[in-house]
Design an enzyme around this catalytic site. Structure first.
Site, mmCIF file in Angstrom:
data_model
loop_
_atom_site.group_PDB
_atom_site.id
_atom_site.type_symbol
_atom_site.label_atom_id
_atom_site.label_comp_id
_atom_site.label_asym_id
_atom_site.label_seq_id
_atom_site.Cartn_x
_atom_site.Cartn_y
_atom_site.Cartn_z
ATOM 1 N N ASN A 30 0.957 1.020 5.860
ATOM 2 C CA ASN A 30 1.709 0.096 4.745
ATOM 3 C C ASN A 30 2.392 -0.966 5.361
ATOM 4 O O ASN A 30 3.239 -0.890 6.126
ATOM 5 C CB ASN A 30 2.242 0.966 3.828
ATOM 6 C CG ASN A 30 3.188 0.117 2.777
ATOM 7 O OD1 ASN A 30 2.963 -1.023 2.258
ATOM 8 N ND2 ASN A 30 4.451 0.726 2.560
ATOM 9 N N GLY A 31 2.079 -2.154 5.001
ATOM 10 C CA GLY A 31 2.760 -3.609 5.569
ATOM 11 C C GLY A 31 1.869 -4.579 6.023
ATOM 12 O O GLY A 31 0.709 -4.664 5.354
ATOM 13 N N TYR A 66 10.904 -4.426 -7.765
ATOM 14 C CA TYR A 66 9.742 -4.275 -8.417
ATOM 15 C C TYR A 66 8.687 -3.143 -7.992
ATOM 16 O O TYR A 66 8.180 -2.387 -8.672
ATOM 17 C CB TYR A 66 9.083 -5.599 -8.326
ATOM 18 C CG TYR A 66 7.370 -5.500 -8.677
ATOM 19 C CD1 TYR A 66 7.035 -5.599 -10.216
ATOM 20 C CD2 TYR A 66 6.428 -5.551 -7.979
ATOM 21 C CE1 TYR A 66 5.941 -5.606 -10.495
ATOM 22 C CE2 TYR A 66 5.015 -5.533 -8.389
ATOM 23 C CZ TYR A 66 4.725 -5.515 -9.856
ATOM 24 O OH TYR A 66 3.423 -5.738 -10.050
ATOM 25 N N GLY A 68 -0.959 0.574 -4.883
ATOM 26 C CA GLY A 68 -2.422 0.011 -4.463
ATOM 27 C C GLY A 68 -3.381 0.611 -5.469
ATOM 28 O O GLY A 68 -3.542 1.944 -5.471
ATOM 29 N N CYS A 100 0.994 -1.172 0.117
ATOM 30 C CA CYS A 100 0.064 -0.082 -0.154
ATOM 31 C C CYS A 100 0.859 1.423 -0.020
ATOM 32 O O CYS A 100 2.150 1.142 0.083
ATOM 33 C CB CYS A 100 -0.925 0.090 1.147
ATOM 34 S SG CYS A 100 -2.018 -1.276 1.309
#
Length: 483
Positions: free
Chosen positions: A119-120, A261, A44, A17
């Site tokens: 985020n995570g 990526y 996201g 995210c």
């Protein structure tokens, strides 16, 4: 982990995210957050949300969809306030529903209010859930964090702050978390002690502050990079400026796959840019795995910088032999079986004038299940390529990620059960080579001891609960049973 349906075809690892926070007394926080989230859209695409405060109350708006689908000028203008946080989501825990869109919002019996974006992925949610007040449940790890911090804020009473509540809760949380949090007057940023996911601080020309997942979000709002939020650190920003508080010793283990990526190529770390790292990946890959060929072509977009590096190091000309449909995103229409077999053509199409009769070096970032790469090879050969030599800028992915990137179970990872030559035969490529882990780490300009490479080597730096739930059901009794 994700609860995407089992039969949903996957094209590779999906992103983590993106989070954004802003404190700007002379500016419109929601509009800055909109642009910041736009720059983080690659992280996201399922939902987007913004929470703002005018110093007295918090308002949250969130919906399913892309940033520009959720927000327009009218909706943004109505979100009045000088501080705010935002989020773009790819679900790694909890269903892809409006209820799980972020930022979260919590108001407590004692009158305290906060909003949180994460985020995570947490790895001890079972233990943490036992700390919730009786009768309360949460639908995602982000919602769980929000509930725990809110509860701690109430227990601290009138002398406590949201910062104190974060400092009380976060030492007990395991996993990856880069957080932005706000109450009515202050924004906060925090990272887990390993700093798995990025979080950077920027300064606006107006004197305000920004906290974001990547530096691209700073650039778009005109902020300059100040520094990272350190692993194990909480930063607070309000009318008194920026202050820092350490809640745990730093044990850095930044995700190396961010370089391969996840992150945008223009993201800047303290050591390098992601673009420069990817170009070096291609150069090292050419040195490690040379091949006689006529053209080097990238798989857009994450393979482009590396393909340029491979071409420069090998002396083989570079060309763009695949064109990408820039308008392919999430779709709610399930294709028929015949259309599903077209697979990768929805996103990529070969250029026969470029590749016909040519021996190709095809540079891509990773191979997960292998189905997409197999379709890619077949498509290139059908377009007239004489040979297809795959070169991958990451080592074989043999282990799942439990820290915020959905890349399948171990049983679904092709490299977990096949050697490189077996994978080559499955893909029908003329040759296949991966960048070595040592080579990949070298490109980051960081020591190996400060990086998480668990998806390549199985060395998980953060404990994982015995029961890990993926796609809505238990698929691994313990981490070690998958070996």
């Amino acid at each position: 982990m994700s609860d995407t349906p089992e039969d949903q075809p996957a094209t590779g690892p999906r992103d983590a995210c993106g989070v954004f926070a802003v404190y700007a007394p002379t500016e419109h926080a929601a509009k800055l957050a909109y642009y910041g989230l736009y720059a983080l859209q690659h992280r996201g695409q399922e939902s987007a949300g913004i929470a703002v405060s005018d110093g007295a109350s918090i308002v949250v708006t969130k919906e399913m969809g892309l940033v520009n689908q959720v927000f327009d000028e009218t909706r943004l203008t109505a979100l009045e306030g000088h501080l705010g946080i935002g989020h773009v989501r790819y679900s790694t825990t909890g269903a892809s529903t409006w209820d799980n869109a972020q930022p979260t919002f919590r108001s407590t019996p004692e009158g305290h209010v906060l909003s949180l974006a994460h985020n995570g992925n947490l790895t001890n949610t079972g233990h943490l859930s036992g700390e919730l007040p009786v009768g309360e449940s949460c639908s995602s790890d982000s919602d769980l964090l929000s509930a725990l911090v809110s509860d701690a804020r109430d227990r601290l009473g009138a002398d406590g702050t949201t910062e104190d509540a974060l400092a009380e809760v976060l030492p007990h949380v395991d996993g990856a978390f880069s957080l932005v949090v706000m109450d009515e007057r202050t924004i906060y940023g925090a990272r887990d002690p390993q700093g798995v996911r990025p979080l950077v601080i920027g300064r606006l020309k107006s004197g305000g502050w920004v906290v974001a997942s990547e530096t691209a979000a700073l650039d778009i709002v005109g902020a300059h990079r100040v520094r990272d939020v350190e692993p194990g650190e909480i930063v607070a920003i309000d009318d008194a400026g920026l202050r820092s508080r350490r809640y745990a010793d730093a044990r850095p283990k930044a995700c190396v796959f961010e370089y391969v990526y996840v992150a945008r190529p223009d993201h800047m770390t303290a050591e390098t840019s992601v673009y420069a790292a990817r170009r070096r990946m291609g150069e090292l890959l050419a040195n490690e795995s040379p091949v006689d060929a006529d053209l080097v072509i990238p798989v857009p977009d994450s393979g482009m910088a590396a393909a340029g590096g491979y071409s420069a190091a090998s002396g083989i000309p570079y060309a763009e032999g695949l064109t990408k449909n820039r308008y392919v995103g999430r779709t709610f229409i399930q294709p028929t079986q015949s259309l599903r077999q077209l697979g990768i053509r929805l996103k990529l199409n070969p250029l026969p004038d470029i590749i016909a009769g040519q021996r190709l070096v095809v540079v891509d970032d990773s191979i997960v299940r292998g189905n997409t790469s197999r379709q890619l090879v077949a498509m290139l050969k059908a377009a007239g390529a004489a040979e297809v030599h795959l070169r991958i800028t990451a080592p074989p992915i043999k282990w799942p990620c439990f820290y915020g990137i959905d890349m399948a179970t171990r049983a679904e990872l092709i490299a977990a059960g096949m050697e490189v030559e077996e994978i080559r035969r499955f893909l029908d490529a003329d040759s296949l080579a991966y960048l070595s882990l040592d080579g990949l780490i070298e490109t980051t300009k960081r020591p190996a001891t400060s990086l998480c490479s668990a998806c390549f080597d199985g060395d998980y730096p953060i404990p994982v609960e015995a029961l890990t739930r993926q796609r809505g059901k238990a698929v691994m009794a313990t981490l070690w049973e998958s070996t």
